[in-house]
Write a protein that holds these residues in place. Structure first.
Motif, mmCIF file in Angstrom:
data_model
loop_
_atom_site.group_PDB
_atom_site.id
_atom_site.type_symbol
_atom_site.label_atom_id
_atom_site.label_comp_id
_atom_site.label_asym_id
_atom_site.label_seq_id
_atom_site.Cartn_x
_atom_site.Cartn_y
_atom_site.Cartn_z
ATOM 1 N N VAL A 1 42.650 -69.049 23.681
ATOM 2 C CA VAL A 1 42.161 -68.478 22.432
ATOM 3 C C VAL A 1 41.476 -69.602 21.653
ATOM 4 N N CYS A 2 40.295 -69.281 21.139
ATOM 5 C CA CYS A 2 39.558 -70.241 20.322
ATOM 6 C C CYS A 2 39.207 -69.580 18.996
ATOM 7 N N GLU A 3 39.619 -70.232 17.920
ATOM 8 C CA GLU A 3 39.296 -69.786 16.569
ATOM 9 C C GLU A 3 38.338 -70.815 15.987
ATOM 10 N N GLY A 4 37.262 -70.320 15.349
ATOM 11 C CA GLY A 4 36.305 -71.272 14.829
ATOM 12 C C GLY A 4 35.408 -70.705 13.755
ATOM 13 N N THR A 5 34.410 -71.496 13.405
ATOM 14 C CA THR A 5 33.425 -71.109 12.396
ATOM 15 C C THR A 5 32.031 -71.375 12.948
ATOM 16 N N SER A 6 31.042 -70.769 12.271
ATOM 17 C CA SER A 6 29.657 -70.935 12.694
ATOM 18 C C SER A 6 28.730 -70.736 11.508
ATOM 19 N N HIS A 7 27.468 -71.057 11.733
ATOM 20 C CA HIS A 7 26.415 -70.714 10.786
ATOM 21 C C HIS A 7 25.165 -70.397 11.598
ATOM 22 N N GLY A 8 24.203 -69.795 10.948
ATOM 23 C CA GLY A 8 22.967 -69.467 11.643
ATOM 24 C C GLY A 8 22.121 -68.520 10.835
ATOM 25 N N GLU A 9 21.193 -67.874 11.540
ATOM 26 C CA GLU A 9 20.332 -66.909 10.880
ATOM 27 C C GLU A 9 20.247 -65.637 11.703
ATOM 28 N N HIS A 10 20.579 -64.543 11.048
ATOM 29 C CA HIS A 10 20.487 -63.196 11.594
ATOM 30 C C HIS A 10 19.140 -62.620 11.160
ATOM 31 N N GLY B 1 32.295 -69.549 5.033
ATOM 32 C CA GLY B 1 32.792 -70.057 3.774
ATOM 33 C C GLY B 1 31.832 -69.951 2.604
ATOM 34 N N LEU B 2 30.599 -69.505 2.846
ATOM 35 C CA LEU B 2 29.602 -69.393 1.770
ATOM 36 C C LEU B 2 28.993 -67.996 1.739
ATOM 37 N N GLU C 1 33.100 -67.150 0.689
ATOM 38 C CA GLU C 1 34.297 -67.206 1.532
ATOM 39 C C GLU C 1 34.512 -65.941 2.364
ATOM 40 N N TRP C 2 34.123 -64.785 1.844
ATOM 41 C CA TRP C 2 34.378 -63.511 2.531
ATOM 42 C C TRP C 2 33.335 -63.192 3.598
ATOM 43 N N GLN C 3 32.232 -63.878 3.620
ATOM 44 C CA GLN C 3 31.126 -63.516 4.520
ATOM 45 C C GLN C 3 31.386 -63.951 5.962
ATOM 46 N N ALA C 4 30.519 -63.529 6.838
ATOM 47 C CA ALA C 4 30.615 -63.815 8.266
ATOM 48 C C ALA C 4 30.642 -65.312 8.536
ATOM 49 N N GLY C 5 31.019 -65.647 9.750
ATOM 50 C CA GLY C 5 31.028 -67.030 10.186
ATOM 51 C C GLY C 5 32.366 -67.484 10.721
ATOM 52 N N ARG C 6 33.419 -66.729 10.416
ATOM 53 C CA ARG C 6 34.731 -67.006 10.994
ATOM 54 C C ARG C 6 34.918 -66.046 12.164
ATOM 55 N N TRP C 7 35.425 -66.554 13.275
ATOM 56 C CA TRP C 7 35.544 -65.740 14.473
ATOM 57 C C TRP C 7 36.728 -66.221 15.310
ATOM 58 N N CYS C 8 37.103 -65.388 16.263
ATOM 59 C CA CYS C 8 38.151 -65.735 17.216
ATOM 60 C C CYS C 8 37.798 -65.086 18.550
ATOM 61 N N ASP D 1 28.520 -58.177 10.566
ATOM 62 C CA ASP D 1 27.590 -58.108 9.431
ATOM 63 C C ASP D 1 27.259 -59.536 8.995
ATOM 64 N N TYR D 2 26.524 -60.218 9.850
ATOM 65 C CA TYR D 2 26.252 -61.638 9.643
ATOM 66 C C TYR D 2 25.660 -61.948 8.271
ATOM 67 N N ALA D 3 24.714 -61.154 7.811
ATOM 68 C CA ALA D 3 24.019 -61.454 6.557
ATOM 69 C C ALA D 3 24.767 -60.951 5.323
ATOM 70 N N GLY D 4 25.925 -60.314 5.504
ATOM 71 C CA GLY D 4 26.731 -59.875 4.366
ATOM 72 C C GLY D 4 26.107 -58.751 3.564
ATOM 73 N N LYS D 5 25.377 -57.858 4.224
ATOM 74 C CA LYS D 5 24.693 -56.755 3.529
ATOM 75 C C LYS D 5 25.607 -55.554 3.280
ATOM 76 N N ASP D 6 26.678 -55.415 4.057
ATOM 77 C CA ASP D 6 27.553 -54.247 3.967
ATOM 78 C C ASP D 6 28.627 -54.499 2.907
ATOM 79 N N THR D 7 28.241 -54.424 1.649
ATOM 80 C CA THR D 7 29.186 -54.697 0.561
ATOM 81 C C THR D 7 29.526 -53.458 -0.261
ATOM 82 N N ALA D 8 28.670 -52.455 -0.278
ATOM 83 C CA ALA D 8 28.876 -51.282 -1.138
ATOM 84 C C ALA D 8 30.159 -50.527 -0.793
ATOM 85 N N ARG D 9 30.586 -50.570 0.472
ATOM 86 C CA ARG D 9 31.784 -49.819 0.874
ATOM 87 C C ARG D 9 33.075 -50.520 0.483
ATOM 88 N N TYR D 10 32.991 -51.734 -0.034
ATOM 89 C CA TYR D 10 34.193 -52.502 -0.356
ATOM 90 C C TYR D 10 34.201 -52.799 -1.862
#
Length: 153
Positions: free
Chosen positions: A92-101, A109-110, A112-119, A139-148
């Motif tokens: 099992v590997c738990e980690g973080t990432s960044h990039g562009e979708h 972490g930027l 904190e609630w947005q994508a980038g943490r994975w397992c 939801d890499y770009a964090g666009k799905d916020t209205a439902r929460y």
């Protein structure tokens, strides 16, 4: 599934998983110049959220094409990985990432609630990935916020 013919150490299984993650960072090309699919057994299974379960290299290739086609770049943060070994074929590997979708950039972490943490949960035997189940927020770009409600404001 094929019969096991080679005993592998945890570090060897970790090296296969690391090669897989580095291939993603390199557009699906391994350090030896091969395809990321070369790292998989013929009958391997891969799960990705919102895509489902792919079985066999052909379906896995389709999944990676579908998901990878939405990404402009990805970088895994190798120095921050947490590894868990089961004493068997599981890693099992738990980690973080960044990039562009295609919908925009992300960085773990930027905010904190947005994508980038994975397992990822791997089953690795005979130098091949037999199974890889990927757990992350697609939801890499964090666009799905209205439902929460806690994100809508």
């Amino acid at each position: 599934m094929a019969l096991t013919t080679q005993t592998m150490t945890d570090e060897q299984r970790k090296s296969v998983a690391t090669e897989y993650l580095k291939a993603f960072d390199n557009g699906g090309v391994t350090s030896s110049g091969g395809s990321i699919l070369d790292l998989f057994a013929e009958d391997a299974q891969v799960y990705f959220p919102k895509w489902g379960l792919a079985t066999g290299k052909e379906q896995i290739g389709k999944m990676f094409g579908d998901v990878g086609g939405t990404l402009k770049s990805i970088v895994h943060h190798y120095s921050h990985f947490n590894w868990i070994f089961s004493g068997s074929d599981l890693v099992v590997c738990e980690g973080t990432s960044h990039g562009e979708h295609q919908d925009g950039p992300w960085r773990a972490g930027l905010p904190e609630w947005q994508a980038g943490r994975w397992c990822d949960v791997f089953e690795i035997r005979d130098w091949k990935i037999q199974r890889c189940f990927i757990y992350l927020d697609p939801d890499y770009a964090g666009k799905d916020t209205a439902r929460y409600p806690w994100l809508a404001s």
